[in-house]
Structure formats: C-alpha cells, structure tokens
Design a protein around this motif. Structure first.
Motif, mmCIF file in Angstrom:
data_model
loop_
_atom_site.group_PDB
_atom_site.id
_atom_site.type_symbol
_atom_site.label_atom_id
_atom_site.label_comp_id
_atom_site.label_asym_id
_atom_site.label_seq_id
_atom_site.Cartn_x
_atom_site.Cartn_y
_atom_site.Cartn_z
ATOM 1 N N SER A 254 0.865 -1.293 0.070
ATOM 2 C CA SER A 254 0.066 -0.088 -0.132
ATOM 3 C C SER A 254 0.946 1.402 -0.018
ATOM 4 N N ASP A 287 -2.691 -8.447 -5.084
ATOM 5 C CA ASP A 287 -3.530 -8.044 -3.896
ATOM 6 C C ASP A 287 -3.246 -6.721 -3.496
ATOM 7 N N GLY A 288 -2.371 -6.011 -4.218
ATOM 8 C CA GLY A 288 -2.175 -4.600 -3.959
ATOM 9 C C GLY A 288 -3.419 -3.608 -4.239
ATOM 10 N N ASN A 291 -5.913 -2.297 -2.071
ATOM 11 C CA ASN A 291 -5.737 -1.261 -1.126
ATOM 12 C C ASN A 291 -5.781 0.059 -2.030
ATOM 13 N N GLU A 319 -14.571 -3.169 -4.886
ATOM 14 C CA GLU A 319 -14.308 -1.861 -4.800
ATOM 15 C C GLU A 319 -15.013 -1.253 -6.175
ATOM 16 N N ASP A 350 -9.165 -11.699 -3.938
ATOM 17 C CA ASP A 350 -7.836 -12.012 -3.314
ATOM 18 C C ASP A 350 -7.620 -13.377 -3.297
ATOM 19 N N SER A 366 4.459 0.490 -1.333
ATOM 20 C CA SER A 366 5.162 0.940 -0.247
ATOM 21 C C SER A 366 6.491 1.764 -0.628
#
Length: 915
Positions: A254, A287-288, A291, A319, A350, A366
């Motif tokens: 994230s 999986d990002g 976020n 989402e 996911d 990140s």
C-alpha cells in the motif's frame, strides 16, 4: 448472428432474465479462465457479434487459444458498445459526418444512412480558457467568454444533436468528458433490447481522446482512437485490431504516508515507458488492488497514453461496486454488474490464481515516493528529493543555449490581461536571468529564471480523484492558517473535472482556503493541460521577453510537451494537486521543496512543506465526511439540459447542414471532392520531396498544436484576411471544424525543430530545390502547385500524445503521401492509415542520420502493393548519387489495407453504405 460455440444462454438477476454469451461454453476446450481479464471482454465481444463475415468461428478460436508469448499476427473485429467524444475532436467528427451526408447524396445514396448506430456521447470540455483567475467570479466570466467565442461551434453541435439520432451532447461547464464518463455515463455492464430479449454484455467503448482509458479503472475496456476511426465505429464499422499482447502489472502493498496517487502514476508511467508497451494492453492485478480506491485506479488508467499502452485496465471487484453505489448508480445496475462479472469469470478476488500474461512487472506500492515529471515529457519522473538538482541541471543547459542564441525582439501583441503593468528591466536585460517587475497590482519583485508563473490544478487525471483534491485543499488550509500566500507572479487556477468536486470541496470547508491561495474555480474543463492556460499578465509576459527568461509551469495534468501549456513557458512539470499548491507558495521550480522554506508565518518563522502537508488519515476523514451519493445524483440529474445560453441557441432543423462559406469555424472539408463509387488505382510515389526532417518524440502537439494562434502564422494571416481580430482568434483546437485553419496550423508548433533548417524553431522549412526558407504550409502549397508529392521523415516515437486525428488530416491535406519514422505511437499510425497516408518505418537500427539522408534528396518508393510488408526506397541526391534501402510498411491488417486502398477509412465506409 451465428452461435458456433453454443454460448448463448441466460442470466437471472433478481426477477429479471438477461441473455448473455457465456465464456464457460469454451472452457473445456480452451481454458479461457486463464485469459487476462481484458481478453475475456474481447472474447465475449466476438461471441456476441459472430456473423461469419466480420467475425468468424476461426476468429473466436484464435482468441480463445491465445498464445501469450507470440507476436501479434491475427486480426479480429471489435465492436464497441458506444463512442465517447470531447468537443475539440467531436466538432470535426460531426463535420465529417455532415460532409459524408452531402457526399452520400452526390453518390446517389440515402444521406440518412450516415447516422450513429452505436450510442455516441459528446462532452464539451476543451473550450474553456483561463482568462480570469484568482477572483470569485472567474468561472462565470470564463464561461461567458467561452460561449461568446464558441457560439458558432456550439450551434453546430446543437444541430448535430437534432440531426443525428443516438447522439447526445453534454453542454459546457459540466465537467471533463472522462470524469463525466467515470461518474455517470459508464455502465460497466451494458444492457439493451435485442430481438425481444434484454442482452447483458460488457460496457466497451472507443473515444476521440487518448485519455478515454481512464474508464479502464472501472473495469470498462476502452481506448482512444482518432476521430475518423470513431466515426466509422459510430456508423457500425468494427474496429479492426491484432489480438494484442498483454502485460500483467502486479501491485502489492500500500502507498506510504506522504505519497499520492499522482506519485504512483508517475512511477508507473516511468516504469512502463522503460519497458516498452506501445500497442500492448496493460492489466493490473495482485493483492495491492485491495488497497487502491477506484479513483486511484482511474488515475493510473488515465495515463495509459503517457506510458504508451493501448489500455491500462483493472478488473471488477468489490471496490468497483462500492464506487458504482457512491456515484449514484441504481441498485439494479450494481446487482447486474456483480452477477454478470461473477458468471463470466471477470470478478477479482484476493488470492485467486493469476492469469497468463505475455510478460509481468511488479511494484511494491510502499516504495513509491513523492515525485514530479518534466520538464517536457510525462515519463521523465523526478523524485522530489532530486528535483532541485535535476531542474537546476535542465535550467543550466537551457541557460547555456540561451547564451548562444539570438536575442528575442518579438513584438508582443494580442494581450488579454486586465491591467497595463510594465516590466522594468535592468540596463542589460537580455539573457541575464532576472528582470525587475512592477505588476498591475503595484507589486514590485524580481522575476528570474526558474520562476513558476503558472500553477494549475487541472486535467482529468487528478481532478477526478478526491484524495489528491482534498489534499490540495488541506495544504491550502494549513498554509492559509499560517499566513502564507502564493507568490504574486504565479497565475493560479483550478478546473474541477465535475460539479461534484466543487460540491465536496465546499462541503468540507476547503474551498475558501483554496481561494485564499488564488485557486478559485476557473471553469469545468481541461484548461491548462490542453493549452487553454490563457494569457499571462502583460507585465509577466513583457518581463519574460525582455529578459529572455526561462520560466516554469507546475500542473496536475498529464501532458507537458513543448509549447503545449503556454508559448512563453519553456519548462513544464506534472505534479499532484497538493504539490501544485506548494509550488505556488514557493514561486520557484528550482527549489528543494522538502528542505527550503515556502515562506514565513505571521511571526516571521520559516514554514516548510512538512508543516502544511496533510496525513492520510486527515485526507480520508475529510473525504468520508464530505462525499455521498446524493452529490452525484443531484449533479447529473439534468446533465444534458444545459443553461440558458445553451438552450437559447437558434438551431436550424435540417438533415443536411447548410454550410456557410464565410464561417471561420465550420467548413465543408475537401476529403470527398471528386470521389467516385469505386476507388482509384493506387498512384505510385515518385520524385517525392521532404517537407520536414524531424527528430525523436515528435508529438501530435508538434504536428497539430491545439493552443494559441500567432498573428504572423499562416493560420493567423488567414483569420486576419477573413476579418477576425487577434483577440478573437481562439485556439487551433477550437477551430478544428475549419480545414483551412488546420492545414495552415499543421507542423506550426513554436517548438518544432526541422532539421532542414538547422537551428530553427517553429513551423518553417526549406523549399527544395529553390533553397528558399518559408512556412511549412507555404512550401506545401508550392509543392502542390508543381505536382510534387511529399513525405515526412522522423525519428523514434513519432506521433506520441493525444489521439489527434488532425495530425493525420493536416498531413494528408498538405500533400504528404507517406511518413517514414523509426517508430510510431499506436493511435497516430492508425490515423495516418485512416487518412490514406502511408506509414513506413526504417529497418531496426537504421535511421535517417545513419543512412546519411539530408532531406534534400528526391524519394521513390518501389514495391508498394496491397499486403506488402516492406518497400524499397530510393533516395536520389542532386549529384545523381542514389541510396537504396528497405522500409517496413505499417499498414498492419487486411482491413487497414482496404481503408488505405480506398483513400481512407471514411471513403471506405461511404462506399460501403452507398452500395
């Protein structure tokens, strides 16, 4: 329609039944569940449109058994559900349709056949300019001027709205087309009545703006095409394409504190440009994604043209549904989207198995750091920590060039500023990098190299994203509370992408703080990003000219190509909206914005960016409190209605347009003059001369600028000769309905560098063999009068940027038969074919320079016939020396050859309909 794979079935959603074409019908034989999400959408499209002619069972099989690693070589026909347009590209598209109706009548056909079969929606968003700024009524004043300037164009669009069915227009001052598409027009899953049944299928589209890809963030497959290709799609022609390679881009983790969606997309753009994805699909997975809010996904998808991909798509997941609900879509629509996506294997979860991809890349969110990009390409990312040194390096190089350059003594004409300020220059003002200024408000200061003179929160990429817009408001709030204000030489503006943005900035209480820094709403449109930045104040312009100053803009846009943002601004940097506010406070581009103070508070203490930068929790708290679905529903309740100005237009009611020979905005283009029912034999290209010899990264802005028209340019002279005063010139973009202006504007960018005239800048060339220097337009007309065919020679990445079909139309009308480049961007290559201009590429590793071509030669092209993969080019010098080399023919598909042999896609469609 055929149904070779028995894919036709039903889907029950609540008490309704929908007909669908199920991908599961092919699963046992082809394992289509392993296909990328985007190719599943294409596969469904083929299943549903199989007719044995445009789409065959073999086409379906080729896509179902897609070889991820193979070079694309199989053509398919894609039928988009709808077409999206904006007014800069939409006006010439409607002009072309009107001209086709006239041509159809002359061919003895039915003009009514020239009518959109697929829904076409046009949003007027490219015409508003920032004439007024930093004042409470700036938006209203700019809207008044916009309507006054463009009344004739808007009347023409209103005519089109009543003359063509399936065609809707969103009036001015509503929003940017891509944000309106995201917030309202997009269906995600389309439904329509077909043979007494309600079909459900993926929402797909093509758009006449390259940033159509923004809708990929909502799981909708679509991309930008030229207006001519979009017109063909409207008229029922499928989009022919090679089954693409698909690059999987995996996102994990994230975003860290302090990083924004803008920083993320600049990072991705840089990575994918280095990878090389032109002509490919990019698909995000991993999986990002859990976020990434949908607005962030749309930001990433929006900039697909900047990283060169055809699309940058995200799958449907929770989402997606959350955003559809928030933006006011009905519960029924949301349920259909969920049920359809899950039934077709288009739903992301996911931990699910990855699809097969041609290649993959990965980014840990990140690791993203605050960034800007520039000074002239969006892929040239600069970490904010390196900005001062990098910009200083660019500035130093430009200062060295300036030291050896001739002094600018250009006449400054056509100012539209409100005051009469003057620049008070030092005795040795030229090239010194500093000019003393007394502006219209009585401020006195030194304007220097590196000064930020434009700070604009603008463009579809970022103004659609609440996180960065709210962040900008919070930066302005914290700065305001500490007594900081923008520097007086900075022209500030904010152009929200929709009325919803204004609503939530007002509700959050952030709008007054943005206004305290000069970021008043200036209009709802592309503004600065498209070049509609409006004039700088007279004192600033005078100072730039007196000192030959190298100044900068900072904008939250997606394009910063040379000469695009403003003619007097040489360095242009893309940045997030909160950084735009910070740079307006600093007033300089060559600053370490992390470490140097932005200003002083009321007690005289230095204020740094860390003192005013909001946390992610502050941003999210403001978003949660300020945004709800009612905002979207109220903003779009009357989206097609328009205001009193729009509805008071006197619109003629007729199926054929009554062309006005005196109009300087709308003229009947000459494309169909002398056109017969059958195409003529292809005319060989012999004895061709080079109109322009160009370098790398020539953009569609270089070829067909959208911005201001210079008084002494061929287009300016044409307008003046037709009684138009310079203050009413408007822009090239606004005059795209008049081929006379646009021909004269082709290759007229002030930063174009034509190697036929070394050291020159602008739309000039050398006429050969006379050796006379003249405008490119004048030279082209001279060559045409002598029946000399023309070619253009260029380097790598020719035609990057906007999906501007006038870059191809203008090239054609100037008499260019071919363009020989080292490589092409996807859309422009397609546009050239669509206008009957031959795109050729040098063999790998070869170039004009490497072959010793000077541009003074004549060129013969041998071996050109339908289906040819390469041709032989013979370059003949004046001394009789010949150079022979091979070039690749970039007419890529059989359907493109049909277009090319007909003289263009519109000619092909017209003949098909007339027959």
């Amino acid at each position: 329609m055929s149904n070779s794979y028995n894919a036709r079935t039903t889907l029950n959603v609540g008490d309704k039944t929908y007909e669908i074409f199920s991908l599961k019908a092919l699963e046992d034989k082809y394992k289509v569940s392993r296909l990328p999400y985007s190719l599943k959408i294409l596969l469904e499209n083929l299943l549903r449109t199989e007719d044995g002619v445009n789409v065959t069972a073999n086409d379906i099989e080729a896509l179902a058994q897609w070889d991820a690693k193979a070079e694309p070589d199989k053509e398919i026909a894609f039928s988009p559900a709808r077409v999206l347009m904006q007014d800069f590209t939409g006006v010439p598209a409607v002009v072309d349709l009107a001209a086709m109706r006239d041509a159809m009548k002359q061919l003895g056909g039915d003009p009514a056949k020239i009518n959109p079969l697929a829904p076409a929606e046009l949003v007027i968003d490219h015409s508003v300019m920032v004439d007024f700024f930093a004042q409470a009524n700036a938006a209203e004043k700019n809207a008044e001027i916009e309507f006054e300037r463009n009344k004739e164009r808007y009347t023409f669009l209103r005519w089109g709205q009543q003359a063509f069915s399936n065609f809707k227009v969103v009036p001015p001052d509503t929003g940017i087309c891509h944000q309106v598409n995201l917030e309202y027009l997009a269906r995600t899953v389309f439904t329509k009545e077909e043979d007494g049944k309600t079909q459900a299928y993926p929402d797909t589209l093509v758009g006449t703006d390259s940033h159509t890809t923004m809708i990929n963030g909502l799981g909708v497959l679509g991309w930008g095409v030229g207006g001519i290709e979009a017109e063909a799609a409207m008229l029922g022609q499928p989009i022919t394409m090679l089954i693409p390679q698909v690059i999987g881009f995996k996102l994990i983790g994230s975003l860290p504190e302090g990083a924004t969606a803008t920083d993320l997309v600049l990072t991705i753009t840089n990575m994918l440009r280095e990878k090389g994805v032109v002509g490919k699909f990019v698909e995000y997975y991993g999986d990002g994604l859990a976020n990434l809010p949908l607005a962030d996904r749309a930001t990433i998808a929006n900039m697909s043209p900047e990283y060169g991909a055809t699309c940058g798509i995200f799958p449907i997941d929770e989402e997606t549904l959350t955003y559809l609900r928030l933006s006011g879509r009905s519960d029924e629509q949301v349920k259909v989207v969920e049920a359809y996506a899950k039934a077709q294997g288009m739903w992301r979860e996911d931990g699910a198995a990855d699809a097969d991809y041609t290649d993959t890349m990965e980014l840990d969110l990140s690791t993203v750091v605050p960034s800007i990009a520039g000074p002239k390409r969006p892929q040239d990312r600069i970490a904010l920590t390196d900005a001062k040194s990098t910009i200083g390096h660019h500035l130093g190089e430009m200062q060295e060039q300036r030291a050896g350059a001739p002094t600018q003594n250009e006449e400054i004409a056509g100012f539209e500023g409100e005051g009469g300020g003057t620049a008070v220059a030092a005795e040795e003002s030229h090239h010194v990098g500093t000019v003393a200024v007394k502006d219209e408000d009585g401020n006195e200061y030194d304007l220097t190299d590196g000064a930020v003179v434009i700070a604009a929160i603008t463009s579809c990429t970022n103004t659609s994203n609440p996180s960065v817009m709210v962040a900008a408001g919070l930066v302005a709030k914290k700065a305001h509370e500490k007594g900081l204000t923008r520097k007086p030489w900075v022209k500030t503006s904010m152009a929200p992408g929709s009325l919803v943005v204004t609503d939530y900035l007002n509700k959050s209480g952030l709008m007054p703080h943005l206004e305290s820094q000069g970021f008043h709403v200036t209009g709802y449109g592309c503004t600065t990003c498209i070049g509609n930045s409006g004039p700088l104040s007279e004192s600033i312009t005078q100072a730039i000219h007196d000192g030959d100053l190298i100044v900068a803009s900072v904008l939250s846009g997606n394009r910063n190509f040379e000469g695009r943002v403003h003619a007097e601004v040489q360095m242009n940097f893309l940045a997030s909206p909160p950084l735009v506010v910070a740079y307006a406070l600093a007033g300089r581009a060559d600053i370490d914005i992390n470490k140097e103070p932005l200003g002083q508070d009321q007690q005289g203490n230095n204020v740094y960016m860390k003192d005013i930068w909001p946390t992610q929790s502050e941003i999210q708290e403001a978003i949660t409190a300020a945004i709800d679905s009612d905002m979207f529903q109220s903003s779009y309740a009357t989206v097609f209605k328009g205001d009193e100005r729009w509805n008071s237009l006197d619109v003629p009611e007729s199926d054929l347009y009554n062309w006005d020979s005196k109009s300087t905005y709308v003229q009947n283009p000459p494309y169909f003059e002398g056109m017969g029912k059958e195409p003529q034999d292809f005319e060989p290209i012999t004895g061709a001369r080079v109109l322009a010899l160009l370098g790398d990264s020539i953009t569609t802005d270089h070829i067909s600028p959208a911005g201001s028209i210079k008084v002494d340019s061929p287009a300016g002279k044409y307008l003046t000769d037709n009684g138009v005063e310079p203050k009413d010139f408007n822009s090239y973009g606004a005059r795209r309905g008049n081929h006379e202006v646009m021909m004269r504007g082709t290759f007229a960018n002030i930063r174009l560098r034509n190697k036929l005239l070394p050291g020159s800048e602008g739309g000039v060339t050398k006429h050969i063999p006379s050796g006379e220097e003249m405008s490119i337009y004048d030279a082209a007309m001279k060559y045409q009068s002598d029946n000399v065919p023309l070619i253009v020679i260029a380097g790598k990445e020719y035609g990057t940027g906007s999906s501007r079909d006038w870059a191809a139309k203008g090239t054609k009308l100037l008499g260019c038969r071919a363009v020989l480049a080292e490589s092409f961007e996807r859309i422009h290559r397609s546009n050239l074919v669509g206008m009957g201009v031959l795109p050729l590429t040098f063999k790998y590793g070869e170039s004009a320079e490497g072959l010793g071509l000077t541009g003074s030669e004549t060129f013969d092209i041998e071996g050109l016939e339908t289906g040819a993969k390469e041709v032989t080019i013979i370059a003949k010098a004046d001394n009789g020396e010949e150079k022979r080399f091979q070039a690749n023919v970039r007419v890529d598909t059989p359907k493109e050859w049909e277009y090319f042999n007909n003289g263009g896609i519109l000619h092909y469609v017209l003949r098909q309909l007339a027959a």
